[in-house]
Design a protein around this motif. Structure first.
Motif, PDB file in Angstrom:
ATOM      1  N   ILE B 204      46.377  35.370  43.055  1.00 56.80           N
ATOM      2  CA  ILE B 204      46.372  36.201  41.847  1.00 56.80           C
ATOM      3  C   ILE B 204      45.409  37.364  42.088  1.00 56.80           C
ATOM      4  N   VAL B 205      45.874  38.564  41.909  1.00 62.08           N
ATOM      5  CA  VAL B 205      45.039  39.745  42.113  1.00 62.08           C
ATOM      6  C   VAL B 205      44.900  40.466  40.779  1.00 62.08           C
ATOM      7  N   VAL B 206      43.668  40.702  40.351  1.00 63.46           N
ATOM      8  CA  VAL B 206      43.453  41.442  39.103  1.00 63.46           C
ATOM      9  C   VAL B 206      42.621  42.685  39.422  1.00 63.46           C
ATOM     10  N   CYS B 207      43.219  43.855  39.187  1.00 61.55           N
ATOM     11  CA  CYS B 207      42.508  45.095  39.503  1.00 61.55           C
ATOM     12  C   CYS B 207      41.638  45.568  38.337  1.00 61.55           C
ATOM     13  N   GLY B 208      41.829  44.979  37.162  1.00 64.41           N
ATOM     14  CA  GLY B 208      41.061  45.425  36.000  1.00 64.41           C
ATOM     15  C   GLY B 208      39.958  44.448  35.653  1.00 64.41           C
ATOM     16  N   GLN B 209      39.612  44.448  34.356  1.00 64.01           N
ATOM     17  CA  GLN B 209      38.481  43.632  33.915  1.00 64.01           C
ATOM     18  C   GLN B 209      38.896  42.187  33.639  1.00 64.01           C
ATOM     19  N   ILE B 254      39.410  39.415  42.365  1.00 66.31           N
ATOM     20  CA  ILE B 254      39.020  40.104  41.136  1.00 66.31           C
ATOM     21  C   ILE B 254      38.269  41.385  41.526  1.00 66.31           C
ATOM     22  N   SER B 255      38.700  42.470  40.959  1.00 64.83           N
ATOM     23  CA  SER B 255      38.105  43.766  41.308  1.00 64.83           C
ATOM     24  C   SER B 255      36.586  43.764  41.123  1.00 64.83           C
ATOM     25  N   LYS B 256      35.879  44.228  42.119  1.00 63.20           N
ATOM     26  CA  LYS B 256      34.419  44.257  42.038  1.00 63.20           C
ATOM     27  C   LYS B 256      33.962  45.413  41.161  1.00 63.20           C
ATOM     28  N   ALA B 257      34.588  46.560  41.350  1.00 66.24           N
ATOM     29  CA  ALA B 257      34.145  47.763  40.642  1.00 66.24           C
ATOM     30  C   ALA B 257      34.275  47.619  39.129  1.00 66.24           C
ATOM     31  N   GLU B 258      35.369  46.940  38.682  1.00 66.04           N
ATOM     32  CA  GLU B 258      35.628  46.848  37.243  1.00 66.04           C
ATOM     33  C   GLU B 258      34.827  45.727  36.579  1.00 66.04           C
ATOM     34  N   ASN B 259      34.219  44.861  37.385  1.00 67.46           N
ATOM     35  CA  ASN B 259      33.579  43.676  36.809  1.00 67.46           C
ATOM     36  C   ASN B 259      32.114  43.535  37.238  1.00 67.46           C
ATOM     37  N   PRO B 260      31.279  44.455  36.813  1.00 66.94           N
ATOM     38  CA  PRO B 260      29.863  44.389  37.231  1.00 66.94           C
ATOM     39  C   PRO B 260      29.169  43.115  36.728  1.00 66.94           C
ATOM     40  N   HIS B 261      29.695  42.536  35.623  1.00 65.65           N
ATOM     41  CA  HIS B 261      29.064  41.325  35.085  1.00 65.65           C
ATOM     42  C   HIS B 261      29.278  40.113  35.986  1.00 65.65           C
ATOM     43  N   LEU B 262      30.129  40.222  37.009  1.00 65.10           N
ATOM     44  CA  LEU B 262      30.316  39.101  37.936  1.00 65.10           C
ATOM     45  C   LEU B 262      29.421  39.240  39.173  1.00 65.10           C
ATOM     46  N   LYS B 263      28.549  40.237  39.121  1.00 63.73           N
ATOM     47  CA  LYS B 263      27.717  40.529  40.299  1.00 63.73           C
ATOM     48  C   LYS B 263      26.831  39.340  40.679  1.00 63.73           C
ATOM     49  N   PHE B 264      26.499  38.531  39.670  1.00 70.41           N
ATOM     50  CA  PHE B 264      25.594  37.404  39.957  1.00 70.41           C
ATOM     51  C   PHE B 264      26.167  36.439  40.988  1.00 70.41           C
TER      52      PHE B 264
END
Lengths: 542, 269
Positions: B204-209, B254-264
């Protein structure tokens, strides 16, 4: 030859005008009797809830006479009755009724039209039974069983994986019939022997009806043989005292699934040599179906094997249940071996009065596949045709190729009706003698002209749609269509004995308060609750 | 080409499994008009609901015009040919599709391409829930073919998927790819979360949030790009493996750029 029917019974002659059915050139048999079919009760209904996909693929629309219904492997109550009647069956026994859920079971049975029905309460893991047998209180146990039959309107003692379901409550199972049940210090052997004695003491019409330990595990044929052997000493002259049900699932040889072999030879040999055993085959048909038994641990294994959705249930102090949708595949080694085992059992056991046709509906296949199984039993050619399409390895290891026996129509009549009603103790069913109930099925096939061995497709077609089915003297099916819907009766056993009369003691009531979520007074089903109650009075022997 | 024009506004659902190239083929217009459909609990002829017209040339196309949002089951088990729908359409479009193509210029109901095996469905509007997922209770998900949705989709898209490709240009609801076994889902917009619950395998590829990742997925690594159906999608993507409750090996990108809250998650690298 003529058969006369009056007031729902077969008589030697009738006076005056009567409707005449010309059945010349056709087969006339007593109405079919199914000794083991899960058609009603808590687990069947849970199975319906679990499987909406089984419903929308098979829909029956209502007509002026019949009601609508859905379901292929677990049809709803009304169409269950219609479908049985279309095949010429008039009696069906639902074999696993948790005593606590008897009320629901009877409600569903009452909504199953045309058929005469009975239900077997599950007693092999009941705490009361286990405690009585542990303390060697056989008379008290007999009194309790006698009370349970009356209280739940049951017909015979059903034992499912004795001790195993209780162990499953603690996440375990029993390994063989000498493995003690946790916290009860009693072995499956004690339970089977104890209940077999109770059955004899109460003189119940049917023998004990047992689903063996280790069911569905490779190598379990040894357990099955042990189970049959452990009651050998109680044998009676005129009838079997133990019925091993869906024996196909209990005849596995081998260490694991890859080395699975058929144990049917050993089982058949034992049954041929010992008159105290009867079995039904539990024939697998390659199709999509739903497995449901009270045997929770077995269903857990099945769920793990198949990865399918499942339900696991526990019925307080009495029993458990598991349900898993399942597809039997031709190309699967294990399933093909299972298919072979069922037929081998039926063909290797010589006495048709002690081996019966069932599919353990819906566990090995829905009951609507009976005509197909009949054609396999009657024709080696039909069997070979399937053999060519099953798993190669299973085909090489199957004994079927070496068995030439083909059933005759007489033998089919025995394994589908006469034998079953005899073992069940239903004296007025399964024959067309004078005084018998006028449950008659007529199939449009001429046994003098048709060679079932070659024309097996005609046999199958004839048994799928009965030309006529009569229930209690009334025509309910004509040309495979329901023309009248009548209500069937519910048989139950009422043991009468001063000796084993249960004392509804304070102790029993205290235990109820301690163990159960229902009150003692609400547990019992009054006879007035059943619409078509048909008690069978039995005099308990000594 | 057969052209069907809706005659009147429909109030109750119509079950029209007969609208399929397999059934229309070799039939005259008269035959097609007399095909049976259910409107609510009444049996009707197709001609009572649609004006049926035949145009010469292109024998393998059916065009349907009008608001068909009450009409269900179009293209049931179709194996070849093309259906073009100009307007909205109801549930179970292309159920068990075995081949051919269905194009919708409008919105659709739920269960689009339910249990489909092959073929192609393209939707220019939005869809309801359960696209490609089997009907209630069944575990037979989409096995092959592709579904392209240019708008948004509802919940449980790609449930029990066993193969094939789903491309969603818009956003998705919850439980994208629930119980997925194989196959690929590409979402260019964002998702409401709980992606890949109980998935066993597949991609599953998600380019958004994405609001969050289920706790039963482990963080694997960061990929600069991911291949979907031969096409390279530029990332970078966080890659997760799961669902561990099912011993699953499914992959979430999951897109890194769109999901800064997953940086942890990067702490666990």
């Amino acid at each position: 030859m003529d058969i006369f029917v009056e007031d729902g019974r077969i008589v030697d002659d009738v006076n005056g005008e009567a409707e005449v059915i010309d059945a010349s050139g056709m087969i006339v048999m007593p109405g079919g009797v199914d000794i083991h079919t899960h058609i009603a009760g808590a687990e069947v209904n849970t199975g319906r809830l679990l499987r909406p996909e089984d419903h929308y693929l098979d829909v029956e629309v209502k007509t002026a006479i019949t009601r609508s219904g859905v379901g292929r492997s677990i049809p709803s109550t009304f169409i269950t009755g219609y479908r049985y009647a279309r095949m010429g069956y008039t009696t069906a026994i639902t074999p696993s009724m948790p005593p606590l859920l008897a009320r629901h079971t009877h409600e569903e049975l009452e909504d199953t039209p045309i058929l005469d029905k009975a239900a077997f309460p599950l007693l092999g893991d009941s705490w009361f039974v286990l405690e009585y047998l542990r303390d060697d209180k056989i008379e008290e146990c007999a009194a309790f069983v006698s009370w349970i039959m009356t209280a739940t309107k049951g017909y015979a003692i059903k034992i499912v994986n004795p001790g195993g379901i209780e162990s499953w409550g603690f996440g375990g199972n029993v390994r063989d019939i000498d493995d003690p049940v946790p916290y009860f210090n009693i072995t499956p052997r004690d339970i089977i022997r104890g209940l077999c004695r109770v059955n004899k003491m109460l003189n119940l019409p049917h023998s004990i009806h047992i689903h063996t330990n280790n069911l569905g595990k490779p190598g379990n044929y040894i357990t099955t043989l042990e189970t049959m052997r452990c009651v050998e000493e109680f044998k009676e002259e005129d009838r079997p005292i133990i019925h091993v049900t869906h024996c196909q699932f209990s005849s596995f040889k081998g260490r694991d699934w890859s080395s699975l072999r058929s144990g049917s030879e050993e089982i058949a040999e034992y049954v041929n040599d010992h008159s105290h055993v009867s079995i039904d085959i539990g024939q697998v048909v390659f199709t999509d179906t739903t497995t449901m038994t009270a045997d929770g641990p077995f269903q857990y294994i099945l769920h793990q094997l198949s990865g399918n959705k499942w339900v696991n249930g526990d019925v307080e102090t009495e029993t458990g249940a598991g349900i898993v949708p399942f597809r039997y595949r031709r190309r699967s080694y294990v399933h093909a071996i299972q298919w072979s085992i069922g037929l081998e059992l039926a063909l290797l056991i010589r006495d048709p009065w002690r081996v019966f046709l069932t599919t353990d509906h819906p566990n090995a296949a829905p009951f609507t596949t009976y005509p197909r199984i009949i054609s396999w039993l009657m024709s080696k050619k039909a069997r070979e045709k399937i053999m060519d399409r099953i798993n190669e390895k299973a085909k090489r290891r199957s004994l079927l190729g070496s068995i030439d026996r083909e059933y005759t129509f007489f033998e089919i009549a025995i394994i589908t009706r006469a034998g079953q009603s005899k073992v069940l103790g239903l004296r007025s069913k399964g024959h067309l003698g004078i005084g018998a109930e006028a449950d008659i099925s007529i199939y449009n096939i001429n046994p003098k002209e048709v060679d079932p061995s070659r024309n097996y497709k005609d046999v199958r077609r004839a048994f799928e749609r009965a030309k006529y089915t009569l229930k209690g003297g009334e025509i309910v099916v004509r040309d495979g269509e329901i023309v009248k819907s009548v209500d069937g009766r519910i048989f139950w056993v009422k043991p009468e004995s001063s000796r084993y009369k249960i004392n509804v003691t304070d102790e029993l009531k205290r235990k109820f308060r301690e163990y159960y979520t229902v009150e003692f007074e609400n547990y019992m089903i009054p006879e007035s609750y059943l619409i078509n109650s048909s008690p069978i009075h039995v005099k308990a022997g000594v | 080409m057969i052209i069907l024009r809706l005659k009147r506004t429909l109030k109750v659902p119509v079950e029209a499994r007969c609208i399929s190239q397999d059934i229309f083929e070799g039939k005259t217009v008269e035959d097609i008009r007399s095909l049976k459909v259910w409107e609510g609990n009444k049996v009707r002829k197709l001609g009572e609901i649609f004006e049926v017209e035949e145009k010469r040339g292109d024998n393998s196309t059916i065009r349907i015009l009008g608001d068909l949002s009450k009409i269900r089951g179009i293209g049931y088990q179709m194996t070849h040919g093309r259906i073009i729908i100009e307007g909205n359409v109801g549930h179970r479009l292309g159920e068990e599709l075995g081949g051919g193509e269905i194009i919708v210029h409008g919105d659709t109901g739920s269960w689009i391409g339910s249990s489909m095996k092959d073929g192609r469905i393209e939707i220019f509007g939005c869809t309801g829930d359960y696209i490609a997922a089997p009907y209630r209770g069944s575990m037979k998900g989409m096995r092959g073919g592709e579904i392209i949705v240019h708008g948004d989709v509802g919940d449980e898209a790609g449930g029990y998927m066993r193969g094939g490709l789903i491309v969603i240009d818009g956003c998705t609801g919850q439980f994208l790819g629930v119980h997925m076994k194989r196959g690929t889902i590409l979402v260019k917009g964002s998702s409401e979360g709980r992606i890949g619950a109980e998935m066993v395998n597949g991609k599953i590829v998600v380019c958004g949030q994405v609001p969050s990742i289920l706790p039963t997925f482990t963080f694997e690594d960061i990929k600069s790009s991911v291949k979907v159906d031969g096409e390279k999608i530029k990332g970078p993507f966080y890659r997760f493996i799961g669902d561990l409750t099912e011993n699953g090996e499914g992959k979430l990108y999951i897109s890194k750029a769109e999901n800064p809250h997953l940086k942890f998650y990067e702490r666990y690298l």
